[in-house]
Write a protein that holds these residues in place. Structure first.
Motif, PDB file in Angstrom:
ATOM      1  N   ALA A  35      27.683 -49.677  27.681  1.00  0.00           N
ATOM      2  CA  ALA A  35      26.380 -50.337  27.800  1.00  0.00           C
ATOM      3  C   ALA A  35      25.289 -49.572  27.079  1.00  0.00           C
ATOM      4  O   ALA A  35      24.299 -50.154  26.612  1.00  0.00           O
ATOM      5  CB  ALA A  35      26.017 -50.505  29.271  1.00  0.00           C
ATOM      6  N   GLY A  63      22.255 -53.412  26.235  1.00  0.00           N
ATOM      7  CA  GLY A  63      23.428 -53.208  27.069  1.00  0.00           C
ATOM      8  C   GLY A  63      24.563 -54.169  26.767  1.00  0.00           C
ATOM      9  O   GLY A  63      24.766 -54.597  25.631  1.00  0.00           O
ATOM     10  N   TRP A  64      25.304 -54.519  27.806  1.00  0.00           N
ATOM     11  CA  TRP A  64      26.518 -55.301  27.631  1.00  0.00           C
ATOM     12  C   TRP A  64      26.297 -56.660  26.974  1.00  0.00           C
ATOM     13  O   TRP A  64      27.085 -57.043  26.084  1.00  0.00           O
ATOM     14  CB  TRP A  64      27.238 -55.471  28.963  1.00  0.00           C
ATOM     15  N   ARG A 103      29.259 -47.671  31.841  1.00  0.00           N
ATOM     16  CA  ARG A 103      27.975 -47.064  31.489  1.00  0.00           C
ATOM     17  C   ARG A 103      27.958 -46.620  30.033  1.00  0.00           C
ATOM     18  O   ARG A 103      26.962 -46.824  29.317  1.00  0.00           O
ATOM     19  CB  ARG A 103      27.694 -45.863  32.402  1.00  0.00           C
TER      20      ARG A 103
END
Length: 398
Positions: free
Chosen positions: A288, A294-295, A285
């Motif tokens: 991200a 995010g990722w 989390r």
């Protein structure tokens, strides 16, 4: 050569999220990772929960906590929850699989010359005990195309090959190997694959179900940025019955029927601090949240940084990039002028870079002295001035 461009830097905005020494230009995230402060705080909370009432923690709370962490990791890696267990590091994962094999005299294990030294040593030890042999597939470097990896391995696979151990992302050369193609080609020959994915989780997208390897192990402390001591072993369902942990413990005769013997044995191998594994969801989390998108965006940013930094260094050193862009993740290796060196000891140049320039970056002999290489890492806290400083340092020291 048309150099790749550096992405927009986010280093200044995120660097304080880590407790890295501000006096050091840290370009070696790949070796041991670096854990953000927020994840270390989460680890401390788990440790306090453990010490507040150890019996309650180990007997009543640990199981659900492990399941939650495993579920987050399985979702991230494209795996079924029941096929994945935690181990301390990928080297333990490799040893676990190798020592679970029932090898016969004259069986063969196939490795590559880009493999991690510790894991290649494990293959040699297991083979020697059984009277088997290790066959080494030489993969070229510099390399022109991923297909050369598949061709090199298949050329060393024969009727006695029991297993191929191959890196997803190689440690000495920083190459992303075409493991999906390799697994498919070896499946046609009836040969299982153990993927040493030490660097892959968090660096490249993972879909372990689709990959279909018999065995896959990966670290969480590197590119996922969990605390040290968190890694996983993924074993395909049809192979789980033969894979036992290195430490046989209470799970071996547990009467529980609510989960597989595979999970029961690996989830409890003795009293230890499980906080690193429990933090994996927190690390997923935290990382991200560092970039919009995010990722996938984080991985793309780090890869773009690695490519641009590699090209900058190659220009400074007067050499061509030794691999195609398609084989680069968040690591990149470049050749240095030959000099006596060691693969296992600190090179004098590595010491000089730290002591005189405040730069932490690995320099090593590969495949053997006097050939030397330098490997850079690219994490979100790195930016162009870091690599420009390295280029200036190399110009001065070389």
């Amino acid at each position: 050569m048309n150099p790749n461009a550096f992405p927009e830097s986010r280093a200044a905005a995120v660097r304080e999220l880590w407790s890295l020494d501000p006096a050091v230009t840290f370009l070696n995230h790949g070796s041991y990772g670096a854990c953000p402060r927020a994840v270390l705080d989460a680890q401390q909370r788990y440790r306090e929960q453990l010490e507040r009432e150890p019996v309650r923690f180990f007997l009543r709370e640990l199981g659900p906590l492990l399941d939650a962490a495993r579920g987050a990791l399985a979702s991230f890696a494209g795996a079924d929850l029941d096929d994945l267990v935690f181990v301390p590091n990928a080297t333990v994962g490799v040893n676990t699989v190798l020592r679970s094999l029932s090898l016969r005299p004259d069986d063969e294990l196939c490795i590559t010359d880009h493999g991690y030294n510790a894991c290649n040593n494990a293959a040699e030890a297991v083979a020697a005990r059984a009277g088997a042999r290790v066959v080494v597939a030489p993969v070229p470097f510099p390399i022109e195309a991923p297909e050369q990896v598949v061709d090199a391995v298949l050329a060393r696979v024969g009727p006695r090959t029991r297993l191929v151990l191959v890196d997803h992302v190689t440690s000495p050369t920083g190459l992303v190997f075409p493991v999906a193609s390799l697994i498919a080609a070896l499946a046609e020959r009836g040969v299982d694959v153990l993927v040493d994915g030490a660097h892959a989780p968090g660096m490249v997208p993972l879909d372990l179900r689709a990959l279909g390897a018999a065995y896959y192990t990966g670290n969480c402390h590197k590119w996922i940025c969990s605390p040290k001591g968190a890694a996983f072993l993924h074993v395909r369902r049809d192979k789980q019955g033969a894979v036992r942990p290195l430490s046989i413990s209470h799970g071996a005769n547990s009467p529980r029927t609510d989960r597989s013997r595979f999970l029961l044995e690996f989830d409890w191998t003795g009293t230890a601090d499980p906080s690193a594994a429990l933090c994996v969801a927190d690390a997923l989390r935290a990382m991200a949240a560092l970039v919009p998108g995010g990722w996938p965006a984080l991985q793309a940013h780090n890869r773009a940084t690695a490519l641009a930094a590699r090209d900058l260094l190659c220009e400074a050193l007067g050499c061509m990039p030794p691999s195609p862009d398609a084989m680069i993740g968040a690591l990149a290796t470049v050749p240095l002028p030959d000099a006596p060196s060691s693969r296992l000891c600190l090179d004098p140049l590595q010491d000089a870079l730290l002591e005189r320039w405040g730069i932490e970056v690995p320099v090593f002999a590969w495949p053997a002295s006097p050939r030397r290489h330098l490997r850079i890492s690219a994490q979100i806290y790195n930016d162009r001035p870091h690599y420009e400083r390295l280029a200036a340092a190399l110009a001065a020291l070389l």
